[in-house]
Design a protein around this motif. Sequence first.
Motif, PDB file in Angstrom:
ATOM      1  N   SER A  42      33.042  63.544  16.095  1.00 19.32           N
ATOM      2  CA  SER A  42      31.744  64.215  16.212  1.00 19.32           C
ATOM      3  C   SER A  42      31.103  63.918  17.570  1.00 19.32           C
ATOM      4  O   SER A  42      30.533  64.805  18.211  1.00 19.32           O
ATOM      5  CB  SER A  42      30.825  63.763  15.072  1.00 19.32           C
ATOM      6  N   ILE A  76      26.066  70.531  13.194  1.00 20.07           N
ATOM      7  CA  ILE A  76      26.478  70.597  14.605  1.00 20.07           C
ATOM      8  C   ILE A  76      27.401  71.797  14.822  1.00 20.07           C
ATOM      9  O   ILE A  76      27.266  72.546  15.793  1.00 20.07           O
ATOM     10  CB  ILE A  76      27.174  69.295  15.032  1.00 20.07           C
ATOM     11  N   ILE A  78      24.629  60.909  19.380  1.00 17.79           N
ATOM     12  CA  ILE A  78      25.444  61.959  18.957  1.00 17.79           C
ATOM     13  C   ILE A  78      25.346  61.393  17.695  1.00 17.79           C
ATOM     14  O   ILE A  78      24.362  61.142  17.217  1.00 17.79           O
ATOM     15  CB  ILE A  78      26.373  61.637  20.032  1.00 17.79           C
ATOM     16  N   ALA A  98      35.036  71.456  21.411  1.00 16.77           N
ATOM     17  CA  ALA A  98      34.029  70.939  20.477  1.00 16.77           C
ATOM     18  C   ALA A  98      34.332  71.403  19.065  1.00 16.77           C
ATOM     19  O   ALA A  98      34.276  70.638  18.103  1.00 16.77           O
ATOM     20  CB  ALA A  98      32.634  71.401  20.906  1.00 16.77           C
ATOM     21  N   TYR A 104      30.411  70.023  23.854  1.00 14.54           N
ATOM     22  CA  TYR A 104      29.445  71.123  23.731  1.00 14.54           C
ATOM     23  C   TYR A 104      28.455  71.112  24.893  1.00 14.54           C
ATOM     24  O   TYR A 104      28.144  72.155  25.475  1.00 14.54           O
ATOM     25  CB  TYR A 104      28.719  70.985  22.401  1.00 14.54           C
ATOM     26  N   LYS A 105      27.955  69.938  25.250  1.00 16.83           N
ATOM     27  CA  LYS A 105      27.021  69.845  26.355  1.00 16.83           C
ATOM     28  C   LYS A 105      27.685  70.190  27.693  1.00 16.83           C
ATOM     29  O   LYS A 105      27.016  70.657  28.615  1.00 16.83           O
ATOM     30  CB  LYS A 105      26.426  68.437  26.431  1.00 16.83           C
ATOM     31  N   TYR A 154      25.512  59.550  25.645  1.00 14.29           N
ATOM     32  CA  TYR A 154      25.119  60.910  25.280  1.00 14.29           C
ATOM     33  C   TYR A 154      23.603  61.048  25.344  1.00 14.29           C
ATOM     34  O   TYR A 154      23.065  62.018  25.874  1.00 14.29           O
ATOM     35  CB  TYR A 154      25.622  61.249  23.883  1.00 14.29           C
ATOM     36  N   GLN A 184      30.174  66.763  20.474  1.00 15.01           N
ATOM     37  CA  GLN A 184      28.849  67.009  21.035  1.00 15.01           C
ATOM     38  C   GLN A 184      28.859  66.896  22.560  1.00 15.01           C
ATOM     39  O   GLN A 184      28.159  67.642  23.248  1.00 15.01           O
ATOM     40  CB  GLN A 184      27.849  66.028  20.424  1.00 15.01           C
TER      41      GLN A 184
END
Length: 614
Positions: free
Chosen positions: A213, A254, A606, A228, A220-221, A180, A217
């Motif tokens: 989590s 987040i 992350i 997410a 989300y990216k 990440y 993340q």
Amino acid sequence: MSSAKGQDKIQILIDLCWEYRFSNADSARIYGLEALELARNGKLKELEGDALHNLGITHEAQGNYQEALKYELPALEIRKIIGNDLKTANTLNNLGIIHDELGNQNKALEYYFEARKIYEHLGDKSKIAMVISNIGIVLKAQGEYVKVIGYYHEALSLYKELKNEFGIAACHANLSSVFYFTQSYDSALYYALLSTDEFRSQNVRQFLPTTLSNSAQAYYKLGKTQEARKSLLEAIKLNEEFDNKFDLSEVLLILASVYRTENETKDAKETALRGLSIAESIQAKKLVMDAHLELSSIEEANGNYFASLKELKLYNMQKDSIFEQDKIRQMAELQTQYETEKKEKEISLQKFKLSEQALKIERNQAMIFGMIILFVLLLIVFILERSRGKLKEQKSKALQQQAFQKELTRSVIDLQERERSRFSQDLHDGFGSLITALKFNLENPNPEKPNTESLFNQIYDEIRNVSFALWPQVLKRDGIVQAFRELGERLNKSGKIKIEVITHGFIDLGESEIIVYRICQEWLTNILKYGSASKITIQMISHPEELIFMIEDDGNGFDTESLSLGKGNGWKNIQSRAHILKATLDIDSQRFNKGTTLTLTIPKIIEDTNREVA
């Protein structure tokens, strides 16, 4: 257990404390405290050390790091005195975890390397792999990603050799985290999902919040906000179940960011405020700082610029507070070192020097003390002046930002009106004459005039061209690379110009693609109108930290200073869109048919995985 007595009862209580250390930390502490009291009453040092160690882990699991130190430090002292190397290394490993979470990374590495040395002496491959993974986590925080990946693969190799399923899952989780940070989001998501499935199959639920989590993340990216959100909500539920306040606060922040991205600002603010409250309750200063920064972004999204500026000030105050605390801690360590050296020197002088020399030393000490006081006063003045300067700078930046936002809004409105005007003109010029001709042909058939089918085909082609100019469906369906290729094919059909599209390891841009497409489309329009070019090359290049779009033509070139002096909106529209992407624009042009190159550079934007305790 009611029938057990003496050391057997204490050992059972210690084992129960270990068993419940993650699933029910409160119950684990009840067993551990009872075992500790019985061990001390019986003067059973080894059992006392075991109870202290396990109690420290229960506090570390919930983020109560200062409380954890109160148990682990005396446990280390007892285990060193007893001479149990394995247990000593286990406590050293856990002290490394605690200091890393407290931000004392160098101290954490000292404990980890000391523990590794003992494990290697004992030949315990499982524990070697464990501490290697933990060292990798600290190095990741220091940005040493290449070293980190090497450490994680070394640990993974040992766990596979030992067929340790839990260790393999932990390494996969750690690899997810480091990928990440290297912006390899597909790899990060792959290892996060893999480790989640492995922990589920092993029924190791206490580590699921972190892997969930991590996957959230990565989702989300990659622009998959719904996935997410689902992972984050499950992580929140599990952190609440295990009463893990630190991780709960982090996951809430987040999720607030995801809500903000989806323009659900009300939910974003409520979630961020909850995360802030939890962070403040456990005195997690870094999380408090992150919470204020997120709230500043949320207030800005709502148009509450004064509230946003207030949150930004709180963020900077918290950041400065952390900095000052680090400085105070360093000064305290230096003071302790100084006092120790001073005492040793005094003892030596008392043995070998006369009273006159002692008086001289005292006078020198007074001078040193005065210099320290002067230094402290100068430091305070410096800090106050620096803080005042920062406030002025922040106020100036806020005013500049407001002015820029107004200009940006005007540019966007002008852009919209321009697009509407161009759309209207295309409809009038393109369809007006064709429809008139079709109507006339239907009312007055004439073999010598264009037939009806030909007119329908022309209208159909015109509709496709206008539709492509408004919103190319290929962009939404196949991405920006294919959109530019289709645009090039359309322009190449004219026979007047040749457009070539070249890509180098390019990736999906998500929602930003339409903005990039419009910037390049605007520039291409400018080339076709004024550039007198015969060839245009569009290059798309992906680097680890940035994306580059380069448009080169062989036209007649121009004076770049004229862009800022021009009255048209084209260049302003390009700049406004580039600002949205936080991108930079660079133009290299020379007159007399040497061509022009436009370069658009877009920066890529992350959670530490669970460390193993022993």
